[in-house]
Design an enzyme around this catalytic site. Structure first.
Site, PDB file in Angstrom:
ATOM      1  N   LYS A 102      -3.586  12.023  -0.807  1.00  0.00           N
ATOM      2  CA  LYS A 102      -2.543  13.038  -0.734  1.00  0.00           C
ATOM      3  C   LYS A 102      -2.711  14.064  -1.854  1.00  0.00           C
ATOM      4  O   LYS A 102      -3.329  13.768  -2.882  1.00  0.00           O
ATOM      5  CB  LYS A 102      -1.159  12.377  -0.892  1.00  0.00           C
ATOM      6  CG  LYS A 102      -0.740  11.504   0.255  1.00  0.00           C
ATOM      7  CD  LYS A 102       0.626  10.879  -0.042  1.00  0.00           C
ATOM      8  CE  LYS A 102       1.102  10.018   1.111  1.00  0.00           C
ATOM      9  NZ  LYS A 102       1.457  10.798   2.302  1.00  0.00           N
ATOM     10  N   ARG A 144       2.000   3.001  10.276  1.00  0.00           N
ATOM     11  CA  ARG A 144       1.903   2.450  11.635  1.00  0.00           C
ATOM     12  C   ARG A 144       0.954   1.264  11.693  1.00  0.00           C
ATOM     13  O   ARG A 144       1.080   0.402  12.554  1.00  0.00           O
ATOM     14  CB  ARG A 144       1.475   3.554  12.601  1.00  0.00           C
ATOM     15  CG  ARG A 144       0.098   4.115  12.380  1.00  0.00           C
ATOM     16  CD  ARG A 144      -0.089   5.497  12.970  1.00  0.00           C
ATOM     17  NE  ARG A 144       0.637   6.511  12.227  1.00  0.00           N
ATOM     18  CZ  ARG A 144       0.672   7.789  12.569  1.00  0.00           C
ATOM     19  NH1 ARG A 144       0.010   8.217  13.628  1.00  0.00           N
ATOM     20  NH2 ARG A 144       1.374   8.659  11.852  1.00  0.00           N
TER      21      ARG A 144
END
Length: 495
Positions: A278, A352
């Site tokens: 990130k 996920r």
């Protein structure tokens, strides 16, 4: 803070602070008029001077009024009767909180029983006040050398008619339990990631079980997860020195043979993005990526306090997503607990990957319904901002129940579509499924991914990326959401 419900007349109660409503235009209700008569018209005099007009959230403190048992009277603007809805009521309660914080009273009596809110009954309006006042006492100063001064306000009394006592007592009990659950969720979220790691969360689960004997906890470490075949979950954790934990909470408040409701929480205690790193700006806020797991903790705290007659299972997938020589790479293919293979195209789509194995694990409890909660996609913030959680799933009845619970708790969600056309974005030439679906409809394709692992379940997905915490600035911190929504859903199921 203690909340007490009484049917006594406000004129008879000795208190540090008596709170009286004033509608817009300086209109006093019956109770306020009685107080005004005892105080020789002091309230009307202040209103005629224009010190307070009764607009939503205005406050005025009156002291030294002769003839009263109350030391001080706090006038609270409640707006126009015809326009008073739940949003205005929450503004009124927040203004009350702000005023009480600035006063040095030990107790307060709220004579708000005659104030009507268009879309709330007496239970709901009282619960909103209790939640806001109780949650408003929250302070996180564990790591500050100088601690916040202790609040003097210890007791709040809610006045109501004799026929409303049961509803008001239930409202106070529910509101305080929800606020306590929110406080636990906020504490866990606000902790720094060098303290709050997967092992720490497992320890907190055991501490909760030590406090409440009706809670059973099971902790699955990396060896047990590997033996199960949770390859997707383990792929996320393999770049970190912090070992993963699957935390299983079981509360059996209902009948022994009743199928439970399952809450599945994403517990990424810090998310660097892994190899798909990130940007550095605001990366500190990725400690909040365990907000889903934290909200399950908070919801369990609330239902344990209330001892709801219901069976609930919590499955918390806790890991840290870090880059290292052992980290998962873009292009790696892993095998999930369900047996489906996943091509990992982006290691920053890790939530996920832990959730899919946790959802598969939840099947063994034969749940009536499964709700997963996750700070899953930045796309949800783009779509819905920070006011509303995203909601998707495969069971329309379950989705409607959650939407209704969110509206009732004023912790709202909004349903997004889960059309089959979106599934095609997850096609992989090398595995059963890819873990990302491209730049379009990111929240929906993330839910599409999860739907591949919930075909045997009545399932709903809450994306709380925009609602779990407040970003940046002096107010930065965990919000405690969606504990009110989840607790309301379970209250509704418990009857």
């Amino acid at each position: 803070m203690e909340f007490v419900v009484k049917s006594a007349k406000a004129t008879t109660l000795k208190t540090d602070i008596l709170v009286l409503p004033v509608a817009e235009g300086g209109v006093l209700d019956n109770t306020a008029q009685e107080i005004d008569n005892l105080a020789s018209g002091a309230l009307k005099t202040a209103l005629e001077r224009g010190d307070l007009t009764g607009k939503v959230g205005q406050t005025l403190l009156l002291q030294g009024l002769a003839g009263l048992k109350a030391e001080r009277v706090l006038l609270l603007g409640t707006g126009q009767d015809a326009e008073r809805n739940v949003r205005q009521w929450r503004k009124i309660a927040s203004a009350l909180l702000g005023a009480l914080k600035n006063l040095n009273g030990r107790d307060a009596v709220l004579a708000l029983q005659d104030v009507r809110v268009s879309d709330l009954d007496s239970y709901a309006s009282a619960r909103q006040v209790v939640e806001i006042l109780a949650d408003g006492q929250y302070v996180f100063d564990r790591f500050k050398s100088s601690k916040a001064p202790a609040r003097n306000l210890k007791k709040v009394t809610l006045l109501g008619g004799r026929d409303e006592q049961a509803q008001l007592k239930r409202a106070a009990q529910h509101g305080k339990a929800i606020a306590n659950g929110m406080a636990l969720t906020r504490d866990l979220g606000n902790l720094p990631p060098n303290v709050c790691n997967p092992v720490y969360l497992a320890e907190q689960a055991q501490a909760l079980a030590d406090e409440y004997k009706s809670l059973k906890v099971e902790i699955l470490d990396e060896k047990k997860l590997a033996k199960l075949g949770a390859g997707s979950f383990l792929a996320v954790a393999q770049g970190s020195e912090q070992p993963p934990r699957l935390i299983v909470l079981q509360y059996n408040g209902g009948k022994k043979d009743e199928r439970p409701y399952a809450l599945v929480g994403k517990g990424i205690t810090f998310d660097t993005g892994g190899i798909s790193l990130k940007p550095g700006l605001n990366m500190d806020e990725m400690k909040y990526d365990m907000g889903g797991a934290a909200s399950v903790f908070g919801t369990f705290r609330a239902i344990l306090e209330l001892q709801l007659p219901i069976n609930v299972v919590g499955v918390l997938a806790c890991a840290e997503n870090m880059p290292s020589g052992g980290a998962t790479r873009p292009g790696d293919i892993v095998t999930s607990l369900s047996g489906q293979t996943i091509e990992i195209l982006n290691t920053d789509a890790e939530g996920r990957l832990v959730l899919c194995d946790a959802l598969t694990y939840s099947e063994r409890f034969k749940p009536r319904a499964v709700i997963d909660i996750a700070t899953l996609t930045g796309a949800c913030i783009v779509a819905l901002g920070s006011n509303t959680s995203g909601l998707l799933g495969n069971d329309d009845e379950l989705l409607q129940q959650l939407l209704q619970a969110g509206n009732q708790a004023y912790d709202r969600a909004w349903q997004l579509p889960l059309f089959d056309e979106y599934q095609e974005q997850l096609d992989s030439p090398f595995a059963d499924i890819a873990n990302i679906g491209g730049p379009k409809a990111g929240t929906i394709t993330a839910a599409c991914f999860l739907s591949r692992f919930t075909k045997n379940l009545s399932w709903a997905h809450l994306d709380i990326a925009g609602t779990a915490w407040i970003s940046g600035g002096k107010d930065k911190g965990a919000t405690g959401r969606p504990v009110p929504l989840l607790t309301q859903y379970l209250l509704d199921r418990a009857g």
